[in-house]
Each structure stands twice: as structure tokens, then as C-alpha cells.
Write an enzyme that holds these catalytic residues in place. Structure first.
Site, PDB file in Angstrom:
ATOM      1  N   HIS A   1       0.842  -1.209   0.000  1.00 19.66           N
ATOM      2  CA  HIS A   1       0.000   0.000   0.000  1.00 19.66           C
ATOM      3  C   HIS A   1       0.873   1.253   0.000  1.00 19.66           C
ATOM      4  O   HIS A   1       0.463   2.297  -0.502  1.00 19.66           O
ATOM      5  CB  HIS A   1      -0.896   0.032   1.255  1.00 19.66           C
ATOM      6  CG  HIS A   1      -1.646  -1.242   1.476  1.00 19.66           C
ATOM      7  ND1 HIS A   1      -2.565  -1.720   0.571  1.00 19.66           N
ATOM      8  CD2 HIS A   1      -1.614  -2.151   2.493  1.00 19.66           C
ATOM      9  CE1 HIS A   1      -3.086  -2.857   1.034  1.00 19.66           C
ATOM     10  NE2 HIS A   1      -2.515  -3.136   2.188  1.00 19.66           N
TER      11      HIS A   1
ATOM     12  N   HIS B   1       5.312   6.607   6.883  1.00 15.25           N
ATOM     13  CA  HIS B   1       5.045   6.187   5.509  1.00 15.25           C
ATOM     14  C   HIS B   1       4.529   7.398   4.734  1.00 15.25           C
ATOM     15  O   HIS B   1       4.295   8.456   5.313  1.00 15.25           O
ATOM     16  CB  HIS B   1       4.007   5.054   5.485  1.00 15.25           C
ATOM     17  CG  HIS B   1       2.699   5.470   6.049  1.00 15.25           C
ATOM     18  ND1 HIS B   1       2.396   5.385   7.406  1.00 15.25           N
ATOM     19  CD2 HIS B   1       1.620   6.048   5.462  1.00 15.25           C
ATOM     20  CE1 HIS B   1       1.197   5.882   7.612  1.00 15.25           C
ATOM     21  NE2 HIS B   1       0.710   6.297   6.456  1.00 15.25           N
TER      22      HIS B   1
ATOM     23  N   HIS C   1       1.995   8.974   1.253  1.00 17.59           N
ATOM     24  CA  HIS C   1       0.924   8.816   0.268  1.00 17.59           C
ATOM     25  C   HIS C   1       1.265   9.777  -0.867  1.00 17.59           C
ATOM     26  O   HIS C   1       1.756  10.898  -0.606  1.00 17.59           O
ATOM     27  CB  HIS C   1      -0.437   9.204   0.876  1.00 17.59           C
ATOM     28  CG  HIS C   1      -0.791   8.400   2.093  1.00 17.59           C
ATOM     29  ND1 HIS C   1      -1.581   7.281   2.049  1.00 17.59           N
ATOM     30  CD2 HIS C   1      -0.432   8.554   3.404  1.00 17.59           C
ATOM     31  CE1 HIS C   1      -1.731   6.784   3.282  1.00 17.59           C
ATOM     32  NE2 HIS C   1      -1.021   7.527   4.116  1.00 17.59           N
TER      33      HIS C   1
ATOM     34  N   GLU D   1      -3.437  13.414   1.307  1.00 18.31           N
ATOM     35  CA  GLU D   1      -4.718  12.915   1.821  1.00 18.31           C
ATOM     36  C   GLU D   1      -5.527  14.081   2.381  1.00 18.31           C
ATOM     37  O   GLU D   1      -6.641  14.342   1.936  1.00 18.31           O
ATOM     38  CB  GLU D   1      -4.474  11.846   2.902  1.00 18.31           C
ATOM     39  CG  GLU D   1      -3.715  10.641   2.348  1.00 18.31           C
ATOM     40  CD  GLU D   1      -4.075   9.351   3.021  1.00 18.31           C
ATOM     41  OE1 GLU D   1      -3.835   9.219   4.235  1.00 18.31           O
ATOM     42  OE2 GLU D   1      -4.614   8.467   2.351  1.00 18.31           O
TER      43      GLU D   1
ATOM     44  N   HIS E   1       3.234  10.598   6.858  1.00 18.45           N
ATOM     45  CA  HIS E   1       2.554  10.310   8.128  1.00 18.45           C
ATOM     46  C   HIS E   1       3.510   9.657   9.110  1.00 18.45           C
ATOM     47  O   HIS E   1       4.049   8.579   8.828  1.00 18.45           O
ATOM     48  CB  HIS E   1       1.361   9.375   7.899  1.00 18.45           C
ATOM     49  CG  HIS E   1       0.229  10.053   7.217  1.00 18.45           C
ATOM     50  ND1 HIS E   1      -0.760   9.377   6.513  1.00 18.45           N
ATOM     51  CD2 HIS E   1      -0.087  11.364   7.103  1.00 18.45           C
ATOM     52  CE1 HIS E   1      -1.620  10.228   6.018  1.00 18.45           C
ATOM     53  NE2 HIS E   1      -1.245  11.454   6.364  1.00 18.45           N
TER      54      HIS E   1
ATOM     55  N   THR F   1      -6.324   6.304   7.835  1.00 19.67           N
ATOM     56  CA  THR F   1      -6.843   6.622   6.500  1.00 19.67           C
ATOM     57  C   THR F   1      -6.794   5.410   5.572  1.00 19.67           C
ATOM     58  O   THR F   1      -7.107   5.512   4.387  1.00 19.67           O
ATOM     59  CB  THR F   1      -6.038   7.749   5.831  1.00 19.67           C
ATOM     60  OG1 THR F   1      -4.702   7.263   5.585  1.00 19.67           O
ATOM     61  CG2 THR F   1      -6.000   8.993   6.683  1.00 19.67           C
TER      62      THR F   1
HETATM   63  C1  LIG Z   1       1.724  -4.014  14.705  1.00 19.79           C
HETATM   64  O1  LIG Z   1       0.346  -4.428  14.779  1.00 19.79           O
HETATM   65  C2  LIG Z   1      -0.477  -3.742  13.921  1.00 19.79           C
HETATM   66  C3  LIG Z   1      -0.027  -3.155  12.733  1.00 19.79           C
HETATM   67  C4  LIG Z   1      -0.935  -2.497  11.925  1.00 19.79           C
HETATM   68  C5  LIG Z   1      -0.422  -1.951  10.636  1.00 19.79           C
HETATM   69  N1  LIG Z   1      -1.086  -0.727  10.255  1.00 19.79           N
HETATM   70  C6  LIG Z   1      -2.144  -0.824   9.430  1.00 19.79           C
HETATM   71  C7  LIG Z   1      -2.777   0.305   8.982  1.00 19.79           C
HETATM   72  C8  LIG Z   1      -2.313   1.549   9.363  1.00 19.79           C
HETATM   73  C9  LIG Z   1      -2.920   2.702   8.885  1.00 19.79           C
HETATM   74  C10 LIG Z   1      -2.415   3.910   9.246  1.00 19.79           C
HETATM   75  O2  LIG Z   1      -3.087   4.958   8.806  1.00 19.79           O
HETATM   76  S1  LIG Z   1      -2.592   6.401   8.471  1.00 19.79           S
HETATM   77  N2  LIG Z   1      -2.447   6.476   6.909  1.00 19.79           N
HETATM   78  O3  LIG Z   1      -3.715   7.209   8.889  1.00 19.79           O
HETATM   79  O4  LIG Z   1      -1.357   6.696   9.142  1.00 19.79           O
HETATM   80  C11 LIG Z   1      -1.346   4.010  10.116  1.00 19.79           C
HETATM   81  C12 LIG Z   1      -0.735   2.862  10.577  1.00 19.79           C
HETATM   82  C13 LIG Z   1      -1.206   1.624  10.200  1.00 19.79           C
HETATM   83  C14 LIG Z   1      -0.612   0.451  10.658  1.00 19.79           C
HETATM   84  C15 LIG Z   1      -2.266  -2.390  12.288  1.00 19.79           C
HETATM   85  C16 LIG Z   1      -2.705  -2.973  13.487  1.00 19.79           C
HETATM   86  O5  LIG Z   1      -3.977  -2.925  13.930  1.00 19.79           O
HETATM   87  C17 LIG Z   1      -4.742  -1.903  13.299  1.00 19.79           C
HETATM   88  C18 LIG Z   1      -1.812  -3.651  14.296  1.00 19.79           C
HETATM   89  O6  LIG Z   1      -2.242  -4.265  15.461  1.00 19.79           O
HETATM   90  C19 LIG Z   1      -2.725  -5.600  15.253  1.00 19.79           C
HETATM   91 ZN   LIG Z   2      -0.927   7.403   6.090  1.00 22.18          ZN
END
Ligand SMILES: COc1cc(C[n+]2ccc3cc(OS(N)(=O)=O)ccc3c2)cc(OC)c1OC
Ligand SMILES: [Zn+2]
Length: 258
Positions: free
Chosen positions: A61, A91, A93, A103, A116, A196
Site C-alpha cells: 500500500h 510512511h 501517500h 490525503e 505520516h 486513513t
Molecule cells: C503491529 O500491529 C499492527 C499493525 C498495523 C499496521 N497498520 C495498518 C494500517 C495503518 C494505517 C495507518 O493509517 S494512516 N495512513 O492514517 O497513518 C497508520 C498505521 C497503520 C498500521 C495495524 C494494526 O492494527 C490496526 C496492528 O495491530 C494488530
Molecule cells: Zn498514512
């Protein structure tokens, strides 16, 4: 099973993640003149000096740099936060060639890209996952990227992108302190929102910095050499336009630091 394409993109996410239609979704369009200036909002304080980056990865992604978060060696505090929040990962976007890919938007205008920096409240929660699924468990610092002169430090990221071209690739990435990416002023807008990307948990205190960081078109173009697909897949789908469009404010207030 979700993505940014026609069939699996943001408009389809509510099928598997109904919270996509929730009351505090992100990103949003920020209207500076309607943001409430709050004199009680102090400065954002970043203590990244002992931060430990671990690796850089393509998760299908975006490109993500993960940090060691077993102690409070790299935290953000102050501003709207009542605890220190630990840096977990950052990361980006971005858009396609010439198109914009941030975003959050400001008065309907989008930037070329958005960084972010994802932090979690390790005072209240034991794991990132627990924090990520609980209201205000996360604090995400959003930085806009605007094209112009070359960014003097971004090459440390873009020079590593060829090593994570394909989904599922991970390479060592030690000794990188993301403080070098930040603009000079950290004046910000803040509001309560969500992740997001799926699972779209409504667990994020958003801190969106007003001043963009300036990067060159050439540096930005290197992000578009990544692909959404794995090395074993026959089709190569260029990684670009991996952004969710602005969501309804639903009565939320956006506050502004000075
Ligand atoms: C490390 O464990 C996890 C990693 C992740 C990976 N992850 C997935 C989606 C994400 C979306 C994000 O959104 S953003 N774009 O708003 O920063 C930020 C960090 C993220 C991190 C998600 C988890 O639950 C939601 C986790 O716990 C189980
Ligand atoms: Zn993000």
C-alpha cells in the site's frame, strides 16, 4: 484485499470496513478560516534524538519505515497530547505524474504527497494494536510535500526505494532520524479522526503541520518506481495515487495552534 484501484479502492472500503462511513473519518479538507485558534494548544515537542529505525518495507500500500518502540526513546508530546506518544513507523501517500497525492487538503487544494509519522500512547496501552483500536490511542503527524527544490535529506529514503520495489520486500534501514524531514515551523491544525487506510479505526489524534516540506519532482518520481504487486505476480502495477480522498467533517471542530 483492499487497495486503491477501481474495484477495491476507497469507495468500496465500507463493504468490509463499515466504520468507513463513521463520524470521525480521515482525511478531511481543512478550512483554515473555520479552524478555531486555541491559545491553550502548546507547541509540538519531538524527542527523536535516540530514535532507532529498523527497516524499510513495501507493504503493498505504501513504503513504511519501522522503528524500535519497546521504550520511550522516540516520542512526540505537547500540543493536543496529554501523554507522550511513541514513534512506531512513518510512511507516505502520493499521486501520479503531475497529479497531487496528499490525503488532507487545504481549502480544497491538495499537495503532491503527504508524510505520516505514526505514534501510539504507550502510557495507556501495552501494544500498538491495542492503541490503534482505541479512541485517541494514536497520534499521527501529517506533513505535506510540495514540489520545488531538492530536499537535502530525502535522498536517504529515495536511494533505498529500489530495494523495496515489490510488495512484501523489507530491507535494513538503520540510523535514520525523521526529524531531518520536518519543515522549520511546526504550527499545526489538530482534530480527532481515523486511520486513513483499513481498518480505518477511529483512534487518531491528527496533527497536520501547516508548512509543507519541499522535495524535487525527481525525488517524488522515485516513489512511483515502487509497485503494489509482489515479485511473483506477472502484472506490475505502479504504486501511485495511494491516497484516500477527504471525508465528511460531521460537525467536528478543527483547532489551530498559533
Ligand atoms: C503491529 O500491529 C499492527 C499493525 C498495523 C499496521 N497498520 C495498518 C494500517 C495503518 C494505517 C495507518 O493509517 S494512516 N495512513 O492514517 O497513518 C497508520 C498505521 C497503520 C498500521 C495495524 C494494526 O492494527 C490496526 C496492528 O495491530 C494488530
Ligand atoms: Zn498514512
Amino acid at each position: 484485499q483492499w487497495g486503491y484501484g477501481k474495484d477495491d479502492g476507497p469507495s468500496a472500503w465500507n463493504t468490509n470496513y463499515p466504520v468507513a462511513d463513521g463520524d470521525r473519518q480521515s482525511p478531511i479538507d481543512i478550512l483554515p478560516h473555520q479552524a478555531r485558534h486555541d491559545p491553550n494548544l502548546g507547541p509540538i515537542v519531538l524527542n527523536y534524538d535516540r530514535c532507532t529505525s529498523i527497516n524499510i518495507a513495501n507493504n503493498g500500500h505504501s513504503v513504511v519505515v519501522e522503528f524500535e518502540d519497546s521504550d520511550d526513546r522516540s516520542v512526540i508530546q505537547g500540543g493536543p497530547l496529554d501523554n507522550p506518544y511513541r514513534l512506531k513507523q512513518f510512511h507516505f501517500h502520493w499521486g501520479g505524474k503531475g497529479c497531487h497525492g496528499s490525503e488532507h487538503t487545504v481549502e480544497g487544494n491538495s499537495y503532491a504527497s503527504e508524510l505520516h509519522l505514526v505514534h501510539w500512547n504507550a502510557v495507556k496501552f501495552k501494544t500498538f494494536g491495542e492503541a490503534a483500536s482505541t479512541s485517541d490511542g494514536l497520534a499521527v503527524l501529517g506533513i505535506f510535500l510540495e514540489t520545488g527544490d531538492e530536499h537535502r535529506w530525502l535522498h536517504m529514503i529515495t536511494d533505498a526505494l529500489y530495494t523495496v520495489k515489490f510488495k512484501g520486500s523489507v530491507t535494513d534501514f538503520k540510523g535514520f532520524n525523521p526529524k531531518c524531514l520536518l519543515p522549520s515551523s511546526l504550527h499545526y491544525w489538530t482534530y480527532l479522526g481515523s486511520l486513513t487506510t483499513p481498518p480505518l479505526h477511529e483512534s487518531v489524534i491528527w496533527i497536520v503541520v501547516k508548512e509543507p516540506m519541499i522535495v524535487s519532482e525527481k525525488q517524488l518520481g522515485k516513489f512511483r518506481t515502487l509497485v503494489f504487486t509482489g515479485e511473483e505476480e506477472d502484472e506490475r502495477t505502479r504504486m501511485e495515487n495511494n491516497f484516500r480522498p477527504p471525508q465528511l467533517l460531521k460537525g467536528r471542530t478543527v483547532r489551530s495552534s498559533n
